[in-house]
Write a protein that holds these residues in place. Structure first.
Motif, PDB file in Angstrom:
ATOM      1  N   LEU A 172       0.645  -1.248  -0.053  1.00 40.95           N
ATOM      2  CA  LEU A 172      -0.102   0.004  -0.076  1.00 40.95           C
ATOM      3  C   LEU A 172       0.988   1.346  -0.134  1.00 40.95           C
ATOM      4  O   LEU A 172       1.809   1.036   0.812  1.00 40.95           O
ATOM      5  CB  LEU A 172      -0.889   0.024   1.199  1.00 40.95           C
ATOM      6  CG  LEU A 172      -1.845  -1.122   1.326  1.00 40.95           C
ATOM      7  CD1 LEU A 172      -2.723  -1.158   2.649  1.00 40.95           C
ATOM      8  CD2 LEU A 172      -3.012  -0.914   0.197  1.00 40.95           C
ATOM      9  N   THR A 173       0.570   2.154  -0.938  1.00 35.00           N
ATOM     10  CA  THR A 173       1.269   3.341  -1.009  1.00 35.00           C
ATOM     11  C   THR A 173       0.265   4.614  -0.519  1.00 35.00           C
ATOM     12  O   THR A 173      -0.848   4.490  -0.678  1.00 35.00           O
ATOM     13  CB  THR A 173       1.743   3.637  -2.356  1.00 35.00           C
ATOM     14  OG1 THR A 173       0.886   3.740  -3.062  1.00 35.00           O
ATOM     15  CG2 THR A 173       2.744   2.596  -2.731  1.00 35.00           C
ATOM     16  N   GLY A 174       1.189   5.579   0.108  1.00 34.07           N
ATOM     17  CA  GLY A 174       0.615   6.727   0.571  1.00 34.07           C
ATOM     18  C   GLY A 174       0.077   6.698   1.963  1.00 34.07           C
ATOM     19  O   GLY A 174      -0.427   5.770   2.401  1.00 34.07           O
ATOM     20  N   ALA A 175       0.126   7.929   2.733  1.00 32.35           N
ATOM     21  CA  ALA A 175      -0.208   7.893   4.102  1.00 32.35           C
ATOM     22  C   ALA A 175      -1.524   7.509   4.385  1.00 32.35           C
ATOM     23  O   ALA A 175      -2.188   6.980   5.123  1.00 32.35           O
ATOM     24  CB  ALA A 175       0.265   9.321   4.696  1.00 32.35           C
ATOM     25  N   ALA A 176      -2.458   8.227   3.324  1.00 27.08           N
ATOM     26  CA  ALA A 176      -3.933   7.933   3.566  1.00 27.08           C
ATOM     27  C   ALA A 176      -4.394   6.461   3.126  1.00 27.08           C
ATOM     28  O   ALA A 176      -5.040   5.902   4.090  1.00 27.08           O
ATOM     29  CB  ALA A 176      -4.627   8.931   2.674  1.00 27.08           C
ATOM     30  N   ASP A 177      -3.497   5.892   2.206  1.00 28.60           N
ATOM     31  CA  ASP A 177      -4.005   4.539   2.258  1.00 28.60           C
ATOM     32  C   ASP A 177      -3.490   3.535   3.414  1.00 28.60           C
ATOM     33  O   ASP A 177      -4.330   2.830   3.846  1.00 28.60           O
ATOM     34  CB  ASP A 177      -3.146   3.857   0.983  1.00 28.60           C
ATOM     35  CG  ASP A 177      -3.995   2.858   0.095  1.00 28.60           C
ATOM     36  OD1 ASP A 177      -5.363   2.722   0.644  1.00 28.60           O
ATOM     37  OD2 ASP A 177      -3.536   2.360  -0.863  1.00 28.60           O
ATOM     38  N   ARG A 178      -2.393   3.797   3.866  1.00 31.24           N
ATOM     39  CA  ARG A 178      -1.787   3.263   5.108  1.00 31.24           C
ATOM     40  C   ARG A 178      -2.579   3.473   6.204  1.00 31.24           C
ATOM     41  O   ARG A 178      -3.052   2.530   7.083  1.00 31.24           O
ATOM     42  CB  ARG A 178      -0.241   3.392   5.402  1.00 31.24           C
ATOM     43  CG  ARG A 178       0.563   3.000   4.138  1.00 31.24           C
ATOM     44  CD  ARG A 178       2.197   2.863   4.725  1.00 31.24           C
ATOM     45  NE  ARG A 178       2.418   4.429   5.058  1.00 31.24           N
ATOM     46  CZ  ARG A 178       2.926   5.213   3.860  1.00 31.24           C
ATOM     47  NH1 ARG A 178       3.272   4.701   2.715  1.00 31.24           N
ATOM     48  NH2 ARG A 178       3.242   6.358   4.214  1.00 31.24           N
TER      49      ARG A 178
END
Length: 260
Positions: free
Chosen positions: A191-197
């Motif tokens: 998973l990439t991106g702070a929002a996704d994580r």
């Protein structure tokens, strides 16, 4: 003065006494000689694992918390300038800024803290740890069940059970067998991106928060029944499945459906 066996029990020390096992663990920790260039050992003890690790690393920092063992270790590796014996608690060490790996025969009573240290170290490439067998099996899904910590960290870390070590290969012998646990940091996160994580962490914690272990019921606290039903169908999960029985790849499918 405390006898050696009493001191070992106080510090949760069970020294690896089998050379073949030590060599095997060293090969798992550093399959290619000199790679990784920097290796940290947890709990060097009497140097049984330090010796084969030293032969396979460019630079090795061997941490030992028992001050009585440090002089012997330093004398043993005095002619190996790339081996640095560090007197102190591994958990107080500051993670290196450059990529590094961790290996060691972990004191059973401190396993969780050492694993947490490894997971939070941004430069860690992998950790090869001898732990209590039950811990290694539980964290890697070997019982057919998965824990919150494993699922939560799965997008960035892979957990694997690499083998079993019989209790009689240690001195003093512990009451249970050990396992070889491998935690590898993924070069490319799933998973990439702070929002996704962040969405992943919220979903997993929500799923594990329910009473009775029903993942379906827990997820319905934040999503409609229709969306949860559709996500379960996409992930090929039975609505009655218990949360611990859901493998990380199924969680990824649920996350994809519920955050679409």
């Amino acid at each position: 003065m405390a006898r050696p066996t009493q001191r070992a029990r106080t510090l949760s020390q069970n020294f690896l006494a089998d050379r073949a096992t030590a060599a095997h663990v060293a090969r798992l920790a550093a399959p290619d000689r000199g790679r990784p260039p920097l290796l940290l050992e947890v709990g060097a003890g009497n140097g049984a694992l330090t010796e084969p690790l030293a032969r396979r690393s460019n630079e090795l920092y061997a941490y030992e918390i028992d001050p009585r063992l440090v002089p012997g270790l330093r004398a043993r590796f005095a002619r190996s300038p790339h081996v640095h014996v560090v007197a102190g608690d591994f958990l107080t060490a500051r993670p290196p800024r450059t990529p590094f790996a961790v290996a060691g025969n972990v004191p059973f009573s401190r396993t969780a803290d050492i694993v947490d240290w490894c997971l939070s170290a941004p430069g860690l490439t992998d950790a090869t740890l001898i732990t209590q067998l039950e811990y290694a099996r539980k964290r890697t899904g070997d019982y057919g069940r998965w824990t919150l910590l494993t699922v939560l960290t799965w997008p960035c870390h892979e957990w694997r059970l690499l083998g079993r070590v019989g209790r009689h290969r240690f001195r003093p012998a512990p009451r249970v067998d050990a396992g070889i646990l491998r935690i590898a940091h993924r070069p490319a996160p799933l998973l990439t991106g702070a929002a996704d994580r962040g969405g992943w962490a919220d979903l997993v914690r929500l799923g594990f928060s329910g009473v009775g272990g029903s993942l379906h019921a827990s997820l319905r606290r934040a999503h409609s029944r229709r969306r949860v039903d559709a996500a379960f169908r996409a992930a090929r999960l039975d609505p009655g499945v218990l949360v611990g029985e859901v493998a990380p790849d199924r969680w990824l499918r649920l996350h994809e459906e519920l955050t679409a």
